[in-house]
Scaffold this motif. Structure first.
Motif, PDB file in Angstrom:
ATOM      1  N   ILE A  59     -51.643   0.358  77.052  1.00  0.00           N
ATOM      2  CA  ILE A  59     -52.137   1.719  77.238  1.00  0.00           C
ATOM      3  C   ILE A  59     -51.261   2.459  78.246  1.00  0.00           C
ATOM      4  O   ILE A  59     -51.037   1.982  79.355  1.00  0.00           O
ATOM      5  N   SER A  93     -50.317   6.062  80.443  1.00  0.00           N
ATOM      6  CA  SER A  93     -50.987   7.161  81.117  1.00  0.00           C
ATOM      7  C   SER A  93     -50.398   8.476  80.637  1.00  0.00           C
ATOM      8  O   SER A  93     -49.190   8.644  80.559  1.00  0.00           O
ATOM      9  N   ASP A 118     -65.140   9.074  80.514  1.00  0.00           N
ATOM     10  CA  ASP A 118     -64.846   8.831  81.926  1.00  0.00           C
ATOM     11  C   ASP A 118     -64.620   7.336  82.151  1.00  0.00           C
ATOM     12  O   ASP A 118     -64.618   6.551  81.196  1.00  0.00           O
ATOM     13  N   THR A 119     -64.459   6.936  83.401  1.00  0.00           N
ATOM     14  CA  THR A 119     -64.154   5.532  83.708  1.00  0.00           C
ATOM     15  C   THR A 119     -65.314   4.592  83.396  1.00  0.00           C
ATOM     16  O   THR A 119     -65.121   3.395  83.251  1.00  0.00           O
ATOM     17  N   ASN A 166     -66.960   4.847  80.634  1.00  0.00           N
ATOM     18  CA  ASN A 166     -67.027   4.989  79.173  1.00  0.00           C
ATOM     19  C   ASN A 166     -68.123   5.939  78.709  1.00  0.00           C
ATOM     20  O   ASN A 166     -68.608   5.850  77.584  1.00  0.00           O
ATOM     21  N   GLN A 178     -61.376  16.984  83.784  1.00  0.00           N
ATOM     22  CA  GLN A 178     -60.856  16.222  84.929  1.00  0.00           C
ATOM     23  C   GLN A 178     -61.330  16.829  86.238  1.00  0.00           C
ATOM     24  O   GLN A 178     -61.746  16.114  87.136  1.00  0.00           O
ATOM     25  N   SER A 208     -60.315   9.602  86.638  1.00  0.00           N
ATOM     26  CA  SER A 208     -59.447   9.384  85.488  1.00  0.00           C
ATOM     27  C   SER A 208     -60.274   9.478  84.210  1.00  0.00           C
ATOM     28  O   SER A 208     -61.463   9.201  84.207  1.00  0.00           O
ATOM     29  N   LYS A 227     -60.255   8.808  79.744  1.00  0.00           N
ATOM     30  CA  LYS A 227     -59.681   7.995  78.682  1.00  0.00           C
ATOM     31  C   LYS A 227     -59.736   8.786  77.384  1.00  0.00           C
ATOM     32  O   LYS A 227     -60.713   9.486  77.113  1.00  0.00           O
ATOM     33  N   ILE A 238     -58.739   2.949  72.310  1.00  0.00           N
ATOM     34  CA  ILE A 238     -58.240   3.774  73.403  1.00  0.00           C
ATOM     35  C   ILE A 238     -56.764   4.070  73.134  1.00  0.00           C
ATOM     36  O   ILE A 238     -55.983   3.180  72.802  1.00  0.00           O
ATOM     37  N   SER A 283     -54.745   6.742  78.897  1.00  0.00           N
ATOM     38  CA  SER A 283     -55.547   7.144  80.053  1.00  0.00           C
ATOM     39  C   SER A 283     -54.965   8.453  80.555  1.00  0.00           C
ATOM     40  O   SER A 283     -53.782   8.733  80.362  1.00  0.00           O
ATOM     41  N   SER A 318     -54.702  10.413  83.999  1.00  0.00           N
ATOM     42  CA  SER A 318     -54.883  10.238  85.437  1.00  0.00           C
ATOM     43  C   SER A 318     -55.201  11.565  86.124  1.00  0.00           C
ATOM     44  O   SER A 318     -54.616  12.590  85.815  1.00  0.00           O
TER      45      SER A 318
END
Length: 148
Positions: free
Chosen positions: A50, A52, A84-85, A87, A116, A122, A124, A137, A140, A142
């Protein structure tokens, strides 16, 4: 006799030529573009690595374009999801079934940057379809790339 030898050599040459190529019809993978500039593409086992996706505020008016390859098949019920982080789904983008195996899906950068800023974390980028019901996925995103 010369005719048989000539035909045999010709047949062997044709066979050797045809078998020297390793055709891979279709193949699963995806490409991600920012304003028509290819950022990265992943196929096969490379899809598990994956990357970024770096979005800057100056790309605010642009679009992310995703092209997903389903082994030469047309993708149906295509959905790109921003999570989001934890999920949690923040936004879904749904796309009509395409008439070709690889059809572009466009996401406004502005909406992703707004997500964001609201989440301060971060994000996804996921893709799912009838052919890929559990999703995958893609990248990502950032929060370091967003000016606060």
């Amino acid at each position: 006799m010369k005719s048989i030898i000539s035909k045999t050599i010709a047949l062997l040459t044709i066979c050797a030529t045809l078998f020297s190529f390793s055709p891979k019809p279709g193949g699963e993978g995806f490409e991600i573009y920012l304003n028509n500039k290819l950022l990265f593409q992943k196929f096969g086992s490379d899809m598990t690595n994956i990357q970024s996706l770096q979005l800057t505020p100056d790309a605010n008016a642009g679009n992310i374009i995703i092209k997903y390859h389903h082994c030469g098949k047309v993708g149906k019920n295509r959905i790109v999801t921003i999570k989001d982080t934890q999920n949690k789904t923040l936004k879904e983008f749904r796309y009509a079934d395409a008439g070709t195996p690889v059809a572009a899906m466009s996401l406004p950068v502005k909406e992703i940057l707004n997500l964001q800023k609201a989440k301060s974390s971060s994000l996804k980028l996921f893709y799912s379809s009838t052919e890929l019901p559990n999703g995958r996925i893609l990248a990502s995103i950032s929060n370091a790339s967003v000016a606060k």
